[in-house]
Every structure is written in C-alpha cells, then in structure tokens.
Design a protein around this motif. Structure first.
Motif: not given
Length: 229
Positions: A86-99
């Motif tokens: 899977i992609r692991g979610g669309e939010k994968q930046s330092l500022e914005n990530i979905d744990t």
C-alpha cells in the motif's frame, strides 16, 4: 512446471507476474484481498485453463493469512512472491503525517510478509528449490538521497531487515531475496514512471530464475544488478 504464490495479484506488477508465469505454463496461486472485485485477475484466471487460481487473503490480517494457508493444504510452493503493498497514506511529510496510516503500512508491508512466510513455510520446504522473493523499493535503502516517504519507506526498510533475518534463519533451506521493481507505471508509480509492468515483471522473473542459495539475503534491482543497501 512451478507452483508460484503471488500476493497482491489483482493489479500492477502482481497481475503481470501472474500473467507471465501462467503463459509459461506454471501454476499461479494468485492472492488478493477482495477477489470478487478483482475483475482483471478473474478474467486472467478464466482464460488460463486452470493455471491461475484466485484466492482471498488480506496480508494485514493474520487470521486471513492462516485461512488462506489452510485452503492451499500441503501443496508444494516453488516460489513465494511477497508483492502486496500500500502507499502508506497520502500524508508522509515531516509537517503532515497520519500515524494511523503509518501503523497500517507496517502491518501490511512488514509484518504481513513475515506472516505469509510463516504460514506457507512448510509448503515451500516441500518444493525442490524453494525461493522467497519480496518486492521492496529503492526508497528503503540508506543510499536513497531524498527525505519524506516516512510511512512507505520505513515499512519497506523494515521488511528488508526481516527478510535478511529470514535468509539467515533459513540458510540452506530456502533462498530469500529482495527486489526493487523499478519505477513502474502502476497506480502507485503513476504515468510518469520509467518502465511498464510488463518490463518490470519480466526482469523480476529473470532475477528469480537466476538466484540460488548462494545469493540468499541479497537485494537486487529488477534488471539483475545488486542494489546498494
């Protein structure tokens, strides 16, 4: 002829691997989370004269994996390809990530492949020259030069380590290798990627055919080159 188990066989690289192995006369045990929605895979199975058999398995769910192994029974497996991802979610930046997405990425792409190996290990040991191949990514290597991709990259880096440990624990029993499939024109890779699923799958199959127990634990690129860790 070979018995080839492929997870995530309903699309992209997994679907193309299924097609190519079946065209060569091998039997493909094609696993995906929702077979009822896997139209292209089901069509491939219908045209395969029994060489592609579709099964349900959610690699993020241990019970689903165990149930899938029971359906296979004692059938030998020559090649097990951990492809589901899977992609692991669309939010994968330092500022914005979905744990929550990050945790799911580890369930599917790190713990899932380990559980699949556990569940089908006796089937592999019944084959003459068994091989476990996990589709990983260059993003998981410490040599990858950019940041970001925290969920996806860390889950794949972790599965690399898991497979290296398995290679050592199964030494002289099963060949265990990792393959970076290239940047592929799939739903995940996007239309701007470098190569087609057909090219990637053909390269992966050549790598799988060429490796032996002397190569266990190695990390390859789809073109056969060794990938730096």
């Amino acid at each position: 002829m070979l018995n080839v188990l492929i997870t995530g066989a309903n699309r992209g690289i997994g679907l193309e691997l299924s097609r190519q192995y079946a065209e060569d006369g091998d039997t493909v045990l094609a696993f995906c989370r929702s077979p009822q929605a896997a139209e292209r895979l089901n069509e491939l199975a219908r045209r395969s004269e029994g060489r592609v058999i579709v099964y349900a398995m959610d690699v993020g769910d241990e019970g689903s994996i165990r149930a899938a192994a029971r359906r296979i029974g004692n059938q030998p497996i020559d090649i097990l390809i951990n492809n589901a991802g899977i992609r692991g979610g669309e939010k994968q930046s330092l500022e914005n990530i979905d744990t929550a997405d990050w945790i799911e990425a580890f369930k599917v792409m790190t713990i899932g492949p380990f559980r699949v190996v556990q569940a089908f290990l006796e089937n592999l040991k019944r084959a003459g020259n068994p091989k476990i191949v996990t589709i990983t990514t260059q993003i998981a290597a410490t040599t990858w030069p950019t940041g970001g991709f925290y969920s996806y990259g860390s889950a794949k880096a972790a599965v690399n380590r898991v497979m290296l440990a398995l290679a050592r624990d199964l030494q002289d029993q099963v060949t265990v290798t990792l393959v970076h499939p290239g940047w592929v024109k799939t739903d995940m890779g996007g239309p701007e990627a470098d190569i087609t699923p057909e090219e990637s799958a053909a390269g992966i199959r050549k790598v799988i055919a060429s490796v032996s127990k002397a190569d266990t634990g190695k990390f390859y690129k789809w073109n056969g080159d060794i990938h730096p860790w």
